[in-house]
Design a protein around this motif. Sequence first.
Motif, PDB file in Angstrom:
ATOM      1  N   UNK A   1      77.783  23.040  27.334  1.00 14.98           N
ATOM      2  CA  UNK A   1      76.984  22.479  26.468  1.00 14.98           C
ATOM      3  C   UNK A   1      76.664  23.882  25.372  1.00 14.98           C
ATOM      4  N   UNK A   2      76.844  24.095  24.178  1.00 16.86           N
ATOM      5  CA  UNK A   2      76.269  25.288  23.753  1.00 16.86           C
ATOM      6  C   UNK A   2      75.314  25.270  22.536  1.00 16.86           C
ATOM      7  N   UNK A   3      74.258  26.509  22.816  1.00 16.22           N
ATOM      8  CA  UNK A   3      73.358  26.191  21.639  1.00 16.22           C
ATOM      9  C   UNK A   3      74.229  26.354  19.830  1.00 16.22           C
ATOM     10  N   UNK A   4      73.408  25.563  19.496  1.00 17.00           N
ATOM     11  CA  UNK A   4      74.086  24.886  18.109  1.00 17.00           C
ATOM     12  C   UNK A   4      72.789  26.509  17.555  1.00 17.00           C
ATOM     13  N   UNK A   5      73.453  27.868  17.547  1.00 17.81           N
ATOM     14  CA  UNK A   5      73.398  28.856  16.535  1.00 17.81           C
ATOM     15  C   UNK A   5      74.068  29.437  16.307  1.00 17.81           C
ATOM     16  N   UNK A   6      74.682  30.267  15.437  1.00 16.60           N
ATOM     17  CA  UNK A   6      75.703  30.263  14.570  1.00 16.60           C
ATOM     18  C   UNK A   6      75.827  31.414  15.616  1.00 16.60           C
ATOM     19  N   UNK A   7      74.567  32.485  16.017  1.00 18.04           N
ATOM     20  CA  UNK A   7      75.472  34.198  17.103  1.00 18.04           C
ATOM     21  C   UNK A   7      75.720  33.713  18.259  1.00 18.04           C
ATOM     22  N   UNK A   8      75.783  32.085  18.829  1.00 16.95           N
ATOM     23  CA  UNK A   8      75.599  31.709  19.921  1.00 16.95           C
ATOM     24  C   UNK A   8      78.223  31.466  19.144  1.00 16.95           C
ATOM     25  N   UNK A   9      77.756  30.925  19.101  1.00 10.42           N
ATOM     26  CA  UNK A   9      79.174  29.729  17.624  1.00 10.42           C
ATOM     27  C   UNK A   9      79.736  31.328  17.955  1.00 10.42           C
ATOM     28  N   UNK A  10      80.073  32.620  17.033  1.00  7.18           N
ATOM     29  CA  UNK A  10      80.062  33.545  16.573  1.00  7.18           C
ATOM     30  C   UNK A  10      80.854  33.757  17.366  1.00  7.18           C
ATOM     31  N   UNK A  11      80.351  33.738  18.885  1.00  8.52           N
ATOM     32  CA  UNK A  11      80.901  34.419  19.938  1.00  8.52           C
ATOM     33  C   UNK A  11      81.691  32.816  21.416  1.00  8.52           C
ATOM     34  N   UNK A  12      81.984  32.349  20.453  1.00  9.81           N
ATOM     35  CA  UNK A  12      82.620  30.795  21.818  1.00  9.81           C
ATOM     36  C   UNK A  12      83.569  31.167  20.893  1.00  9.81           C
ATOM     37  N   UNK A  13      83.573  30.555  19.768  1.00 16.26           N
ATOM     38  CA  UNK A  13      84.916  30.343  18.826  1.00 16.26           C
ATOM     39  C   UNK A  13      85.696  31.354  18.953  1.00 16.26           C
ATOM     40  N   UNK A  14      86.168  32.801  19.118  1.00 19.17           N
ATOM     41  CA  UNK A  14      86.506  33.087  19.240  1.00 19.17           C
ATOM     42  C   UNK A  14      87.384  33.001  21.185  1.00 19.17           C
ATOM     43  N   UNK A  15      86.508  33.148  21.532  1.00 20.72           N
ATOM     44  CA  UNK A  15      86.926  32.947  22.915  1.00 20.72           C
ATOM     45  C   UNK A  15      87.622  32.043  22.912  1.00 20.72           C
ATOM     46  N   UNK A  16      87.535  31.001  22.235  1.00 15.75           N
ATOM     47  CA  UNK A  16      88.066  29.463  23.073  1.00 15.75           C
ATOM     48  C   UNK A  16      89.710  30.501  21.504  1.00 15.75           C
ATOM     49  N   UNK A  17      89.463  30.375  21.087  1.00 21.18           N
ATOM     50  CA  UNK A  17      90.866  31.053  20.206  1.00 21.18           C
ATOM     51  C   UNK A  17      91.583  31.767  21.099  1.00 21.18           C
ATOM     52  N   UNK A  18      90.906  32.608  21.201  1.00 24.84           N
ATOM     53  CA  UNK A  18      91.730  33.654  22.164  1.00 24.84           C
ATOM     54  C   UNK A  18      91.888  34.920  20.811  1.00 24.84           C
ATOM     55  N   UNK A  19      91.565  35.094  20.115  1.00 24.33           N
ATOM     56  CA  UNK A  19      91.649  35.899  19.517  1.00 24.33           C
ATOM     57  C   UNK A  19      90.325  36.259  18.330  1.00 24.33           C
TER      58      UNK A  19
END
Length: 288
Positions: A222-240
């Motif tokens: 569960x990830x907060x629907x927040x741009x700052x949070x998504x901007x941390x999580x998406x690169x982590x998942x993509x790997x770059x």
Amino acid sequence: MATLKSLKSALVHKATATESSLKQPLSDTQYSAGFDILLQGLGWITYQDFIIPQLSQLLAPLFDSRTHISVLEIGPGPQSVLGYLPGRLRRKVKRYVAFEPNSLFATSVEEFLCSTSETDSPLPCLESPPDIHRIPFALNRKTESGTGTGTHESEEKFDFILFCHSMYGMKPKAKFIERALEMLVERPEGGMVVVFHREGTLQFDGLVCHRTAASFPTGAISIANNDEVLDCFAPFLAGFVMQGVEADKAIRVEWRKLAKRYGGLHPTCDYIAGADGTGAIVDGEQGG
């Protein structure tokens, strides 16, 4: 509800299709921030309801048959999952070695394991301080010492070797498992290699898996629907991340859209994604 694997594929594809700067590996800080988000809230449930119970069940016969256990953990992250096993199992661990290339994680797991109180220590019966190698686990035998004072020929054998975090960056994975099998104590005692991974079926390429644990299809994050949070999580998942400020800013906008579309919106305004987890065990006899 999308899986982490499908979301990762979409994020990578979007970045590949975009005409922009080259990809850039995540820094230790960026990886750590994304991993923290993964473990918050529902993410910890995967450990609490699947990884820790499965690991406890798998290790009980091995640990109960010996007076002391030596452990090698590959990529423990900020805290070793071994610290959450039942006390009778934790007290059997006399020697702990880890390979953790993320400097923030290496410092964190060392502090986690070095509690001065025996009642609070995750591994209260260690006969020597935990040996944390701040480098990736390699296929060759030469490793840097945990103190960074040089290299030595690693011939140490272990009763138990654990890959707990998806074997991140290890390709081909079967070769790294083979390397771990070479580092198990030899018969008649034997040892065990355990792998937990999140990305579908693990290809063993000729190795024989002694046992495969059931998957955990109900696991979720569960990830907060927040741009700052998504901007941390998406690169982590993509790997770059993308090189260049403008290119990185542009791809993050697209990644946010993808994350929201793939996960949907929970009534509490959290982003939800499936986190399928599976486990596999390879022992020294079956895995050769």
